[in-house]
Design an enzyme around this catalytic site. Sequence first.
Site, PDB file in Angstrom:
ATOM      1  N   THR A   1       0.885  -1.435  -0.022  1.00 58.16           N
ATOM      2  CA  THR A   1      -0.169  -0.168   0.005  1.00 58.16           C
ATOM      3  C   THR A   1       0.883   1.170   0.105  1.00 58.16           C
ATOM      4  O   THR A   1       2.051   1.038   0.582  1.00 58.16           O
ATOM      5  CB  THR A   1      -0.881  -0.033   1.252  1.00 58.16           C
ATOM      6  OG1 THR A   1      -1.326   1.356   1.494  1.00 58.16           O
ATOM      7  CG2 THR A   1       0.008  -0.314   2.507  1.00 58.16           C
ATOM      8  N   ASP A   2       0.366   2.535  -0.514  1.00 57.94           N
ATOM      9  CA  ASP A   2       1.088   3.644  -0.484  1.00 57.94           C
ATOM     10  C   ASP A   2       1.121   4.390   0.865  1.00 57.94           C
ATOM     11  O   ASP A   2       1.933   5.087   1.280  1.00 57.94           O
ATOM     12  CB  ASP A   2       0.290   4.693  -1.290  1.00 57.94           C
ATOM     13  CG  ASP A   2      -1.094   4.966  -0.776  1.00 57.94           C
ATOM     14  OD1 ASP A   2      -1.572   4.247  -0.163  1.00 57.94           O
ATOM     15  OD2 ASP A   2      -1.661   5.894  -1.555  1.00 57.94           O
ATOM     16  N   GLU A   3       0.176   3.682   1.855  1.00 59.24           N
ATOM     17  CA  GLU A   3       0.262   4.117   3.480  1.00 59.24           C
ATOM     18  C   GLU A   3       1.674   3.960   3.972  1.00 59.24           C
ATOM     19  O   GLU A   3       1.885   4.326   5.062  1.00 59.24           O
ATOM     20  CB  GLU A   3      -0.946   3.387   4.096  1.00 59.24           C
ATOM     21  CG  GLU A   3      -2.227   3.902   3.411  1.00 59.24           C
ATOM     22  CD  GLU A   3      -3.406   3.566   4.742  1.00 59.24           C
ATOM     23  OE1 GLU A   3      -3.164   3.332   5.675  1.00 59.24           O
ATOM     24  OE2 GLU A   3      -4.373   3.664   4.117  1.00 59.24           O
TER      25      GLU A   3
ATOM     26  N   TYR B   1      -1.968  -0.321  11.051  1.00 66.43           N
ATOM     27  CA  TYR B   1      -2.100  -0.953   9.572  1.00 66.43           C
ATOM     28  C   TYR B   1      -0.770  -0.683   8.692  1.00 66.43           C
ATOM     29  O   TYR B   1      -0.257  -1.862   8.445  1.00 66.43           O
ATOM     30  CB  TYR B   1      -3.278  -0.641   9.073  1.00 66.43           C
ATOM     31  CG  TYR B   1      -3.331  -0.820   7.388  1.00 66.43           C
ATOM     32  CD1 TYR B   1      -3.320  -2.489   7.210  1.00 66.43           C
ATOM     33  CD2 TYR B   1      -3.236   0.169   6.483  1.00 66.43           C
ATOM     34  CE1 TYR B   1      -3.313  -2.427   5.624  1.00 66.43           C
ATOM     35  CE2 TYR B   1      -3.406  -0.207   5.334  1.00 66.43           C
ATOM     36  CZ  TYR B   1      -3.291  -1.527   4.727  1.00 66.43           C
ATOM     37  OH  TYR B   1      -3.308  -1.782   3.494  1.00 66.43           O
TER      38      TYR B   1
ATOM     39  N   LYS C   1       2.011  -3.272   7.410  1.00 65.56           N
ATOM     40  CA  LYS C   1       2.394  -3.411   5.893  1.00 65.56           C
ATOM     41  C   LYS C   1       4.047  -2.874   5.479  1.00 65.56           C
ATOM     42  O   LYS C   1       4.594  -3.697   4.686  1.00 65.56           O
ATOM     43  CB  LYS C   1       1.381  -2.598   5.002  1.00 65.56           C
ATOM     44  CG  LYS C   1       0.106  -2.947   5.032  1.00 65.56           C
ATOM     45  CD  LYS C   1      -0.157  -4.397   4.472  1.00 65.56           C
ATOM     46  CE  LYS C   1       0.233  -4.377   2.965  1.00 65.56           C
ATOM     47  NZ  LYS C   1      -0.219  -6.168   2.396  1.00 65.56           N
TER      48      LYS C   1
HETATM   49  P1  NAD Z   1      -9.553  -7.227   2.215  1.00 73.16           P
HETATM   50  O1  NAD Z   1      -9.795  -6.945   3.786  1.00 73.16           O
HETATM   51  O2  NAD Z   1     -10.848  -6.930   1.333  1.00 73.16           O
HETATM   52  O3  NAD Z   1      -9.167  -8.662   1.823  1.00 73.16           O
HETATM   53  C1  NAD Z   1      -8.365  -9.329   2.461  1.00 73.16           C
HETATM   54  C2  NAD Z   1      -8.473 -10.943   2.441  1.00 73.16           C
HETATM   55  O4  NAD Z   1      -7.493 -11.716   2.934  1.00 73.16           O
HETATM   56  C3  NAD Z   1      -9.698 -11.441   2.873  1.00 73.16           C
HETATM   57  O5  NAD Z   1     -10.267 -12.392   2.051  1.00 73.16           O
HETATM   58  C4  NAD Z   1      -9.345 -12.100   4.164  1.00 73.16           C
HETATM   59  O6  NAD Z   1     -10.282 -13.241   4.376  1.00 73.16           O
HETATM   60  C5  NAD Z   1      -7.966 -12.675   3.674  1.00 73.16           C
HETATM   61  N1  NAD Z   1      -7.249 -13.015   4.955  1.00 73.16           N
HETATM   62  C6  NAD Z   1      -7.020 -12.000   6.112  1.00 73.16           C
HETATM   63  N2  NAD Z   1      -6.346 -12.585   6.907  1.00 73.16           N
HETATM   64  C7  NAD Z   1      -5.911 -13.925   6.495  1.00 73.16           C
HETATM   65  C8  NAD Z   1      -5.026 -14.867   6.967  1.00 73.16           C
HETATM   66  N3  NAD Z   1      -4.583 -14.874   8.498  1.00 73.16           N
HETATM   67  N4  NAD Z   1      -4.807 -15.993   6.217  1.00 73.16           N
HETATM   68  C9  NAD Z   1      -5.530 -15.956   4.892  1.00 73.16           C
HETATM   69  N5  NAD Z   1      -6.036 -15.094   4.400  1.00 73.16           N
HETATM   70  C10 NAD Z   1      -6.526 -14.044   5.190  1.00 73.16           C
HETATM   71  O7  NAD Z   1      -8.306  -6.306   1.606  1.00 73.16           O
HETATM   72  P2  NAD Z   1      -8.128  -5.520   0.067  1.00 73.16           P
HETATM   73  O8  NAD Z   1      -8.541  -4.381   0.209  1.00 73.16           O
HETATM   74  O9  NAD Z   1      -8.792  -6.608  -1.037  1.00 73.16           O
HETATM   75  O10 NAD Z   1      -6.661  -5.708  -0.051  1.00 73.16           O
HETATM   76  C11 NAD Z   1      -5.956  -6.685  -0.443  1.00 73.16           C
HETATM   77  C12 NAD Z   1      -4.409  -6.292  -0.269  1.00 73.16           C
HETATM   78  O11 NAD Z   1      -4.106  -5.033  -0.931  1.00 73.16           O
HETATM   79  C13 NAD Z   1      -3.974  -6.198   1.172  1.00 73.16           C
HETATM   80  O12 NAD Z   1      -2.851  -6.506   1.183  1.00 73.16           O
HETATM   81  C14 NAD Z   1      -3.806  -4.623   1.243  1.00 73.16           C
HETATM   82  O13 NAD Z   1      -3.066  -4.084   2.277  1.00 73.16           O
HETATM   83  C15 NAD Z   1      -3.492  -4.114  -0.193  1.00 73.16           C
HETATM   84  N6  NAD Z   1      -3.979  -2.752  -0.522  1.00 73.16           N
HETATM   85  C16 NAD Z   1      -5.225  -2.624  -0.435  1.00 73.16           C
HETATM   86  C17 NAD Z   1      -5.714  -1.269  -1.027  1.00 73.16           C
HETATM   87  C18 NAD Z   1      -7.097  -0.859  -0.958  1.00 73.16           C
HETATM   88  O14 NAD Z   1      -7.409   0.131  -1.253  1.00 73.16           O
HETATM   89  N7  NAD Z   1      -8.079  -1.694  -0.537  1.00 73.16           N
HETATM   90  C19 NAD Z   1      -4.726  -0.375  -1.513  1.00 73.16           C
HETATM   91  C20 NAD Z   1      -3.486  -0.756  -1.703  1.00 73.16           C
HETATM   92  C21 NAD Z   1      -3.091  -2.033  -1.181  1.00 73.16           C
HETATM   93  O1  DAU Z   2      -4.235   4.002   0.472  1.00 72.60           O
HETATM   94  C1  DAU Z   2      -4.402   2.579   0.477  1.00 72.60           C
HETATM   95  C2  DAU Z   2      -5.212   2.156   1.668  1.00 72.60           C
HETATM   96  O2  DAU Z   2      -6.448   2.583   1.311  1.00 72.60           O
HETATM   97  C3  DAU Z   2      -5.194   0.675   1.858  1.00 72.60           C
HETATM   98  O3  DAU Z   2      -3.941   0.364   1.949  1.00 72.60           O
HETATM   99  C4  DAU Z   2      -6.268   0.374   2.917  1.00 72.60           C
HETATM  100  O4  DAU Z   2      -6.275  -1.116   2.984  1.00 72.60           O
HETATM  101  C5  DAU Z   2      -7.691   0.810   2.545  1.00 72.60           C
HETATM  102  O5  DAU Z   2      -8.310   0.472   3.600  1.00 72.60           O
HETATM  103  C6  DAU Z   2      -7.588   2.270   2.227  1.00 72.60           C
HETATM  104  O6  DAU Z   2      -7.038   2.933   3.543  1.00 72.60           O
HETATM  105  P1  DAU Z   2      -7.957   4.298   3.965  1.00 72.60           P
HETATM  106  O7  DAU Z   2      -7.868   4.515   5.304  1.00 72.60           O
HETATM  107  O8  DAU Z   2      -7.388   5.751   3.167  1.00 72.60           O
HETATM  108  O9  DAU Z   2      -9.393   3.846   3.576  1.00 72.60           O
HETATM  109  P2  DAU Z   2     -10.781   4.156   4.086  1.00 72.60           P
HETATM  110  O10 DAU Z   2     -12.007   3.960   3.092  1.00 72.60           O
HETATM  111  O11 DAU Z   2     -11.009   3.801   5.404  1.00 72.60           O
HETATM  112  O12 DAU Z   2     -10.942   5.617   4.316  1.00 72.60           O
HETATM  113  C7  DAU Z   2     -10.820   6.675   3.426  1.00 72.60           C
HETATM  114  C8  DAU Z   2     -10.786   8.086   3.914  1.00 72.60           C
HETATM  115  O13 DAU Z   2     -12.111   8.412   4.195  1.00 72.60           O
HETATM  116  C9  DAU Z   2      -9.756   8.162   5.004  1.00 72.60           C
HETATM  117  O14 DAU Z   2      -9.345   9.649   5.034  1.00 72.60           O
HETATM  118  C10 DAU Z   2     -10.833   8.199   6.453  1.00 72.60           C
HETATM  119  C11 DAU Z   2     -12.077   8.594   5.696  1.00 72.60           C
HETATM  120  N1  DAU Z   2     -13.097   8.093   6.363  1.00 72.60           N
HETATM  121  C12 DAU Z   2     -13.469   6.819   6.357  1.00 72.60           C
HETATM  122  C13 DAU Z   2     -14.438   6.028   6.939  1.00 72.60           C
HETATM  123  C14 DAU Z   2     -14.706   4.591   6.848  1.00 72.60           C
HETATM  124  C15 DAU Z   2     -14.267   9.103   6.659  1.00 72.60           C
HETATM  125  O15 DAU Z   2     -14.361   9.989   6.760  1.00 72.60           O
HETATM  126  N2  DAU Z   2     -15.521   8.075   7.093  1.00 72.60           N
HETATM  127  C16 DAU Z   2     -15.701   6.798   7.231  1.00 72.60           C
HETATM  128  O16 DAU Z   2     -16.473   6.504   7.690  1.00 72.60           O
END
Ligand code: NAD
Ligand code: DAU
Length: 353
Positions: free
Chosen positions: A132-134, A157, A161
């Site tokens: 992730t970019d975080e 988190y 990562k």
């Molecule tokens: P998600 O939470 O939707 O899915 C995570 C999956 O991992 C789920 O299916 C869960 O059951 C599985 N999992 C969790 N713990 C596990 C374990 N111990 N063993 C096996 N499986 C397990 O997450 P996502 O949003 O699809 O993100 C996927 C990946 O991409 C993550 O590594 C996250 O850090 C990264 N990522 C997410 C975003 C985003 O915006 N969502 C952006 C950049 C990177």
């Molecule tokens: O940047 C990549 C990341 O983006 C991934 O690595 C993470 O897995 C993914 O969850 C996401 O993280 P964020 O914290 O940016 O996403 P989230 O949707 O939780 O929140 C987006 C923005 O909105 C953040 O600034 C917090 C805010 N927010 C979030 C929620 C859930 C609100 O204002 N209200 C809300 O209810």
Amino acid sequence: MRKKILITGGAGFIGSHVVRQFIKKYADYQIINLDKLTYAGNLLNLKDVEDAPNYRFIKGDITDAAFITELFHQEHPDAVIHLAAESHVDRSISSPMEFVMTNVIGTVNLLNAAKEMWKGDYANHRFYHVSTDEVYGSLGETGMFTETTAYDPHSPYSASKASSDHFVRAYHDTYGLDVVISNCSNNYGSHHFPEKLIPLAINNIKNNKPVPVYGKGENIRDWLWVEDHAAAIDRIFHQAKAGDTYNIGGHNEWKNIDLIHLLCRIMDEKLGREAGASAALITYVTDRAGHDLRYAIDSSKLQNELNWTPSLQFEEGLAKTVDWYLENEEWLENVTSGIYQDYYKEQYAEHEH
Ligand code: NAD
Ligand code: DAU
């Protein structure tokens, strides 16, 4: 050479899109989806492809080292695409240890199994770590994250990562394992669990419930359509040099409050509501602790070297996303009621080890 691919976290949001794209595009690959099915894992996300001949699901936990070793011995995967993680920042604030276990220990378990199984032939195997970019921390009003930006995570988190990224690089530098890492910005699209901002807001607007905006809504995120992320993963997996890193992002920065107003306008139109009806649901709530102000990704390396570009403009992608949630009420109902967790028992119980 890389025909049998173990994809971890394939039942989650991004993982399910990666699994689907690989199943459809690479008929000659065997795709194994390894997922623990936590609250975020939902096999209904893959219902349309679950019977594909080149696909198998295995339920398992990456924190269980013995299980992972045994799985590698049974399956002999040629490559791993690792997405399994705890992914929600707010949950990491209340339960940091779960993030250490899955994101750090789970990743190291997979690295150890790959290191042992592939010893002597690292050149023909690949460990792709999806990150992730975080990990780069928070930007001020200007600048962008590049692949050389120093790590500066702030939430449990992002710290977990960042730690996993360091371990992946260490296994390349120390043992010579072929690894690649990508760091992506915020994804949006179908099958997104409604705890994250966009699907939560869509669900609440649909049900006339308050839309919680943290702090003043001034935090900025850089949004990318999830299918574009999956396409970038495909390209990086097949074309990157061993040990390389790519940033993935859509050059699409939005202040949270502006994004929510855009979403409200789209929802008013789709639901046939009076203009402004959805925006009236916006409710400012206490800010997230340690809330990063701004993320912005410079993805020029990926664009220039691997010729990847995002395919969708945000307004179009957001409207498409809203359509998906409105057309898939059953999915949303299953997720919000918890019924989706019964699906595995019905479909797969006999395969449980
Ligand atoms: P998600 O939470 O939707 O899915 C995570 C999956 O991992 C789920 O299916 C869960 O059951 C599985 N999992 C969790 N713990 C596990 C374990 N111990 N063993 C096996 N499986 C397990 O997450 P996502 O949003 O699809 O993100 C996927 C990946 O991409 C993550 O590594 C996250 O850090 C990264 N990522 C997410 C975003 C985003 O915006 N969502 C952006 C950049 C990177
Ligand atoms: O940047 C990549 C990341 O983006 C991934 O690595 C993470 O897995 C993914 O969850 C996401 O993280 P964020 O914290 O940016 O996403 P989230 O949707 O939780 O929140 C987006 C923005 O909105 C953040 O600034 C917090 C805010 N927010 C979030 C929620 C859930 C609100 O204002 N209200 C809300 O209810």
